[in-house]
Design a protein around this motif. Structure first.
Motif, PDB file in Angstrom:
ATOM      1  N   CYS A 162      28.289 -15.627 -31.507  1.00  0.00           N
ATOM      2  CA  CYS A 162      28.439 -14.170 -31.561  1.00  0.00           C
ATOM      3  C   CYS A 162      28.114 -13.498 -30.235  1.00  0.00           C
ATOM      4  O   CYS A 162      28.524 -12.384 -29.981  1.00  0.00           O
ATOM      5  CB  CYS A 162      27.562 -13.592 -32.661  1.00  0.00           C
ATOM      6  SG  CYS A 162      25.804 -13.785 -32.328  1.00  0.00           S
TER       7      CYS A 162
ATOM      8  N   CYS B  73      20.397 -12.925 -31.875  1.00  0.00           N
ATOM      9  CA  CYS B  73      20.814 -13.872 -32.904  1.00  0.00           C
ATOM     10  C   CYS B  73      20.044 -15.184 -32.752  1.00  0.00           C
ATOM     11  O   CYS B  73      19.912 -15.726 -31.663  1.00  0.00           O
ATOM     12  CB  CYS B  73      22.303 -14.123 -32.789  1.00  0.00           C
ATOM     13  SG  CYS B  73      22.888 -15.353 -33.937  1.00  0.00           S
TER      14      CYS B  73
ATOM     15  N   CYS C 170      23.084 -18.696 -33.861  1.00  0.00           N
ATOM     16  CA  CYS C 170      24.092 -19.287 -32.985  1.00  0.00           C
ATOM     17  C   CYS C 170      23.425 -20.085 -31.871  1.00  0.00           C
ATOM     18  O   CYS C 170      22.408 -19.670 -31.332  1.00  0.00           O
ATOM     19  CB  CYS C 170      24.963 -18.201 -32.383  1.00  0.00           C
ATOM     20  SG  CYS C 170      25.944 -17.347 -33.603  1.00  0.00           S
TER      21      CYS C 170
ATOM     22  N   GLN D 204      23.977 -20.503 -28.738  1.00  0.00           N
ATOM     23  CA  GLN D 204      24.591 -20.098 -27.471  1.00  0.00           C
ATOM     24  C   GLN D 204      23.593 -20.207 -26.329  1.00  0.00           C
ATOM     25  O   GLN D 204      22.399 -20.029 -26.524  1.00  0.00           O
ATOM     26  CB  GLN D 204      25.117 -18.684 -27.583  1.00  0.00           C
ATOM     27  CG  GLN D 204      24.126 -17.723 -28.200  1.00  0.00           C
ATOM     28  CD  GLN D 204      24.838 -16.620 -28.934  1.00  0.00           C
ATOM     29  OE1 GLN D 204      26.036 -16.479 -28.831  1.00  0.00           O
ATOM     30  NE2 GLN D 204      24.096 -15.827 -29.677  1.00  0.00           N
TER      31      GLN D 204
ATOM     32  N   HIS E 275      26.700 -10.687 -39.888  1.00  0.00           N
ATOM     33  CA  HIS E 275      26.060 -11.735 -39.099  1.00  0.00           C
ATOM     34  C   HIS E 275      24.784 -11.241 -38.414  1.00  0.00           C
ATOM     35  O   HIS E 275      23.809 -11.972 -38.307  1.00  0.00           O
ATOM     36  CB  HIS E 275      27.057 -12.237 -38.051  1.00  0.00           C
ATOM     37  CG  HIS E 275      26.540 -13.349 -37.186  1.00  0.00           C
ATOM     38  ND1 HIS E 275      26.526 -14.662 -37.599  1.00  0.00           N
ATOM     39  CD2 HIS E 275      26.011 -13.343 -35.932  1.00  0.00           C
ATOM     40  CE1 HIS E 275      26.015 -15.409 -36.635  1.00  0.00           C
ATOM     41  NE2 HIS E 275      25.686 -14.640 -35.613  1.00  0.00           N
TER      42      HIS E 275
HETATM   43 ZN    ZN Z   1      25.079 -15.250 -33.887  1.00  0.00          ZN
END
Ligand code: ZN
Lengths: 953, 245
Positions: free
Chosen positions: A31, A36, A39, A41, A156
């Motif tokens: 995202c 978050c 995720c 990332q 989300h």
């Molecule tokens: Zn996310």
């Protein structure tokens, strides 16, 4: 690595021919949000506290604009306060298909780390991909995809921020239907205007909003003024069956009711279609690609020669009445047509000034662009009084059929009109000169300071630091491209070296620094300002061959005999240490001062001697020496105002440096062409068509002098011989005229052309090698030469003749625009100069004779101006024009080329946007009924250029 | 109109794969009982049937027979319904002939032909649906068919078509990518020894990029070999289960 098992596979089909394509959906698309935790990332783009002061959304939020918002409101999105925006892949793809310039701007924003723009690949995300439903249009499907993605985000992001406010996403769309559906899905959705107006801290953003279509009804009356544009599909059919023509629309500079459409490849039929009248122009704007329909032959007209400017604020209603201003003509009629549709708009932001509305409270105002070919634009702004008297930029948003003027919005202010900085900015923008500060990405490829030459560098290069190298340049030059040396060898021959800054060592192919330089193409020199092609660290320091520091060079070294004949040529990458940075005058003084006998002076004398022989031989071979009046401003060091003007004088040393640069360029051109016949970047100068010389023939005949133009050599010879008793300036004037007959020299790729000849230099092959700091072509030539001698490696684009050809086109365009910008800058400074001088009396010469005017050259200022004899009031003098002469008889007096005249010069600043130098004839006195009408106007030619002409090669 | 963007800034290709990812490969061996070996393989939307006969005695002219090894005979064809526009000539055109020859060369390098002197092995491949990488998919399918026929090979021959876009090598091109102006390279590899059975390339590519492209092609081929290996093991397991029953 085989991940395909985790993908769900779907196929999609569409189009007339069925296309089946695989479409993989993934669950590893993140995202992009800092908050978050789900995720995986690495470096999230979207910030945790995405706060912006808005009275609609008091909570931190991310924006999701839809395609139309991105397309139309890109100016607002570019504002620094707009951050944390999610650009969906669906949106990005649509933008890409609909507008290449906007797409580029969006991509720039995504790359800008400060902006926090994140691209979410929603079309390949397992949870946000949707299939088009039966009966659903592509647009509706995309709108739905955007809503689904927005919904996904809002779900989300929930619950990731236990402390503080929940992160939300806000969908921006101007489409009513889309908004309602989004509300049904419990999404936060606003109109773009609504949201921007809610930003309490930044009220100025509102002006930057483009007017959207549903606002247009209240800005204009509903009366339809123009014919509807045909839809694209109808246009395409029309072009195919020949009932319509496609072409580029060029508005007339002098008459706002007239334009010409240049039809693309229309066979033998008319390649130009004349368009007259507002109705027929039908909202086309200069440079648009349009579809035109020819009128029946009975309605064809001739181009008018009236000068008409759209002045005063016309109401929408009276567009028809303006047509009456066009008068019927008897001159030759041309194919005439009307615009029926727009194929492609070519709008860019325009510079200009605001005409503040007479009505005090009004927020709608007309904007007059600096470029006369662009119509006036109606904009909405609340800061009109602040913007009055300023140069501003405005973008066109659209031109509805019931509006007399196009609608636009304010982009930014450039500063107070008439001020040096503002005007400079305007002329850079109007000439499309990239002049923004270099971006971080570009600067990141600069060498880290302190920079030093390493032993590895030395190993790869020839050490020439022991040679007595020096540079000779104009005063104040900080970007020194070239240095020279000359020494006698033991066998009596002479070794001459031309050492050029090794820019290609620092600028590696393909990186951001390289792309930026390739795009800029050239350094632009304006009066008192330089817009660098490469960052200053390189241009004025690491590459510049300053004295007494070690610098990398690319050297071209010859062995010459005493007759200046080349015995041997070699090229090498080297390290040099210049012993002196001289000006032309200083070098000249050393050569002339017989008491001096140091190494530098000896070297200079040797060079000078050889250069004279080289020059003589070149001229014998037919090289042209043309003349141009280059003027220099003496600029006050504190106020930066021009305090004096003088023609640049040429010394022997100027030509000494020039000769060796020419020699190096020719040697290199030959070498790279031998090595790479398909992809050498060369420069050619085509011979002008014989008809170009007509004016030169006529002019010289009027003084009983014959000029031969069958070859460059004949021309050079007869120019040398041309002289008139008691008329010292005649030869210079002839050379100025001859310069005007020449073609422009251009870069090209050797694999794409067969004619390499350089007419002006009488050389069969030529290129640019000697100024890589300020010209990109030279960098390419350096790279080619480096590969040829095995000093560097090649890369794909260097060997691709199509890419090189495209690059040459850009370089030619940039060079042309740089030249125009330069002229405009000189013109502006000339105006500043005359502003402080009041009215001056000067002597001048008639350079051209026209039907209703004469063009006069003032040698002292290098200034050229037109004196018109027909004036707007009725008492126009009796004019008789004879084309054979050409001569113009005004009442009793006959003017011909080269006549000596006296004029008064003053600055006319009644129109602040188009200030002009006005010239009025003092001697000979032309007797006209009322003396006042003899005072005629003098506009500087095109964009107000004077005779600041660069030799074309 | 702007052409297709083959690789987005986010690193996704038009069909959603990343640069090095292969398409989904599904295969079945032993699909025809009459033939000595057969296999059906799908690599994305490209679907191929491969059938093997042999080794058997030379048919037709005996003069082609070799005393020290078997001769491999390949025939490549495309079904009339394999492309979006119906194909006029399913085989025998220049392209098919060339493809047949390439397949023959590939398998001559991989099959242990010296074990079967004076005999012949026939490999027939038919493209049922074409979506890019035809040569590679044919090689992969034929490999399975040859294994199914029990003909010994030095190693699996795995093939993959790779291309070069924006300085990035793309593995396993689909049709849209092949047509999008990518210079593509087809590589057939014996993965365990990293021996090259065949490389073919028609487009222009700068020499500097060749190493990177070959590297990507090899990695991709090794990826393919893993999938093929799994298919073979699965098939053997099923076959032995049947035999036990
Ligand atoms: Zn996310």
């Amino acid at each position: 690595m085989l991940k395909s098992k985790t993908f769900v596979k779907k196929t999609r089909s569409g189009g007339v021919m069925k296309v089946v394509r695989e479409h993989y959906l993934r669950d590893d698309i993140w995202c992009g949000s800092e908050s978050c935790t789900e995720c995986k990332q690495e470096s999230p783009v979207l910030q945790k506290d995405a706060c912006i002061e808005s009275n609609l959304c008091s909570y931190p939020h991310y924006l999701i604009p839809d395609t139309n918002v991105v397309l139309h409101q890109v100016d607002v999105l570019e504002e620094a306060v707009i951050r944390n925006v999610i650009i969906l892949q669906t949106v990005l793809q649509e933008v890409r298909h609909r507008s290449a310039p906007v797409y580029k701007r969006v991509k720039d924003m995504i790359q800008d780390k400060e902006k926090h723009f994140y691209t979410f690949t929603n079309e390949h995300h397992r949870e946000t991909f949707i299939e088009r439903e039966p009966g659903e249009s592509a647009n509706d499907r995309n709108d739905r995809a955007i809503r689904v993605a927005a919904k996904w985000y809002s779900e989300h992001l929930k619950g990731h921020q236990p402390d503080g406010d929940e992160l939300r996403v806000v969908l921006l769309t101007n489409d009513l239907g889309n908004r309602e559906k989004a509300k049904e899905n419990n999404l936060l959705v606003f109109k773009c205007e609504e949201y921007i107006k809610s930003l309490i801290a930044n009220p100025e953003l509102v002006d930057r909003l483009a007017l959207s279509s549903d606002d247009q009804n209240d800005i204009t009356s509903n009366k339809v003024l123009f014919a509807e544009h045909l839809p694209l599909s109808v246009i395409q059919t029309g072009i195919k069956n020949g009932s319509l023509l496609q072409g580029t629309f060029r508005a007339s500079r002098d008459n706002y009711l007239e334009a010409t459409v240049f039809v693309h490849g229309g066979g033998e039929d008319a390649t130009e279609v004349l368009i007259q009248g507002l109705q027929n122009l039908n909202r086309a704007v200069h440079q648009d690609v349009v579809a035109v329909q020819l009128l029946p032959q009975s309605q064809w007209v001739a181009p008018s020669s009236v000068i008409l400017q759209d002045e005063g604020e016309a109401k929408d209603e009276n567009a028809n009445e303006e047509e009456d201003k066009l008068q019927p003509f008897t001159a030759a009629q041309k194919p005439t047509g009307k615009v029926v549709g727009i194929i492609k708009r070519n709008w860019r932001p325009f510079c200009g000034m605001l005409n503040v509305s007479q009505i005090k409270e009004s927020t709608r105002h007309l904007f007059t662009p600096a470029e006369r070919r662009i119509p006036r634009i109606r904009i909405e702004t609340r800061q009109a009084s602040a913007l009055a008297g300023q140069r501003i930029m405005v973008a066109i948003d659209g031109w509805p059929k019931h509006s007399r003027y196009p609608n636009g919005h304010f982009v930014r202010s450039l500063g107070k009109a008439g001020e040096k900085d503002t005007e400079q900015e305007v002329l850079l923008l109007e000439h499309d000169v990239p002049h923004q500060p270099f971006s971080q990405a570009v600067l990141s490829f600069l060498p880290k300071m302190p920079w030093a030459i390493t032993p590895e560098d030395l190993e790869k290069r020839e050490d020439l630091r022991h040679l007595t190298v020096c540079s000779v340049d104009p005063p104040g030059c900080t970007d020194i491209d070239d240095a020279l040396h000359c020494r006698e060898l033991e066998d009596g021959t002479l070794e001459v070296g031309v050492h050029i800054a090794d820019v290609s060592h620092f600028i590696r192919p393909g990186n951001a620094l390289d792309s930026e330089a390739a795009n800029r193409g050239t350094t632009v020199y304006l009066c008192g300002r330089r817009i660098d092609m490469v960052p200053e660290l390189l241009s004025s320091n690491l590459c510049s061959l300053r004295s007494n520091v070690d610098r990398f060079a690319f050297s071209c070294i010859w062995e010459l005999n005493q007759k200046s004949e080349i015995l041997k040529t070699r090229f090498t990458k080297s390290v040099i240490n210049s012993k002196a940075s001289l000006t032309y005058a200083e070098a000249q003084m050393r050569i002339d001062d017989s008491t001096k006998n140091d190494n530098i002076t000896k070297s200079l004398r040797g060079l000078n001697k050889l250069a004279k022989i080289l020059k003589k031989r070149r001229i014998e071979n037919g090289a042209l020496t043309l003349s141009s009046l280059e003027v220099r401003f003496h600029i006050d060091s504190e106020t930066h105002d021009p305090i004096d003007l003088q023609a640049k004088e040429l010394l022997e040393t100027n030509s000494m440096v020039e000769e060796f640069m020419l020699l190096a360029n020719i040697s290199v051109a030959q070498k790279i062409y031998d090595e790479f016949p398909d992809c050498a970047m060369l420069r050619k100068h085509p011979a002008p068509p014989p008809s170009n010389y007509d004016i030169l023939h006529k002019a010289s005949k009027s003084q009983n002098v014959e000029i031969h133009t069958d070859s460059a050599k004949a021309l050079a010879y007869s120019l040398d011989k041309a002289s008139v008793e008691g008329f010292l300036y005649f030869n210079t004037l002839l050379r100025i005229l001859a310069t005007r007959c020449m073609m422009q020299a251009v870069y090209f790729c050797s694999g794409m052309d067969s004619d390499f000849h350089h007419y002006g230099l009488a050389s069969p092959i030529y290129t640019h090698f000697t100024s890589p700091i300020r010209r990109y072509a030279d960098i390419i030539v350096h790279r080619l030469l480096a590969v040829a001698i095995g000093a560097d490696t090649t890369y794909p684009d260097l060997m691709d003749k199509h890419k090189q050809s495209a690059l040459s086109n850009n370089l030619n365009y940039r060079h042309k625009m740089a030249q125009y910008a330069q002229r405009a800058s000189v013109a502006f400074h000339t105006q500043l100069f005359f502003k402080s001088r009041g009215i001056l009396n000067e002597e001048g010469f008639v350079l051209f004779v026209r039907k209703n005017a004469i063009i006069i050259l003032i040698p002292r200022f290098g200034l050229e101006g037109t004196v018109f004899f027909d004036t707007k009031d009725k008492s126009a003098p009796n004019l008789v024009f004879d084309e054979a002469g050409p001569t113009l008889k005004v009442e009793q007096h006959t003017f011909c080329i080269f006549d000596k005249v006296k004029v008064t010069i003053r600055l006319d600043d009644t129109n602040i946007q188009h200030q002009k130098i006005r010239m009025a004839l003092v001697d000979p006195v032309v007797r006209i009924h009322s003396r006042t009408s003899a005072a005629s106007s003098c506009a500087l030619l095109k964009n107000g250029n004077n005779v600041f002409i660069h030799l074309p090669f | 109109m702007a052409g297709l963007e083959l690789l987005s800034d986010q690193g996704y290709r038009i069909d959603g794969r990343k640069a090095t990812e292969l398409r989904k490969i599904q295969a079945r061996m032993g699909v025809f009982a009459q033939a000595d070996g057969s296999a059906y393989l799908e690599q994305g939307n490209t679907k191929v049937l491969a059938v093997v006969y042999g080794p058997h005695e030379m048919r037709g002219s005996r003069s082609r027979a070799r005393h020290d090894r078997a001769v491999i005979n390949c025939q490549y064809s495309m079904a009339t319904f394999s492309t979006a526009e119906r194909k006029r000539r399913p085989h025998g055109d220049r392209k098919s002939t060339e493809m047949s020859l390439h397949l023959k060369q590939t398998f001559e390098a991989a099959v242990m032909t010296q074990l079967f002197p004076r005999s012949q092995i026939d490999i027939y491949v038919k493209i049922l649906q074409s979506d890019g990488g035809n040569y590679s998919v044919c090689v992969n399918a034929a490999t399975l068919a040859v294994i199914d026929a029990g003909i010994p090979m030095r190693d699996y021959v795995c093939a993959c078509t790779v291309g070069f876009v924006d300085e990035t090598p793309l593995a396993d091109l689909c049709y849209a990518e092949e047509g999008g102006g990518v210079s593509s390279l087809g590589l057939a590899l014996l993965p365990r020894s990293s021996q090259i059975a065949l490389v073919q390339m028609d487009a222009r590519l700068h020499q500097d990029n060749l190493d990177a492209l070959m590297e990507a092609a090899m990695t991709a081929c090794k990826g393919v070999s893993k999938v093929l290996d799994e298919v073979v093991r699965q098939h053997l397991q099923e076959a032995s289960m049947l035999a036990r029953d």
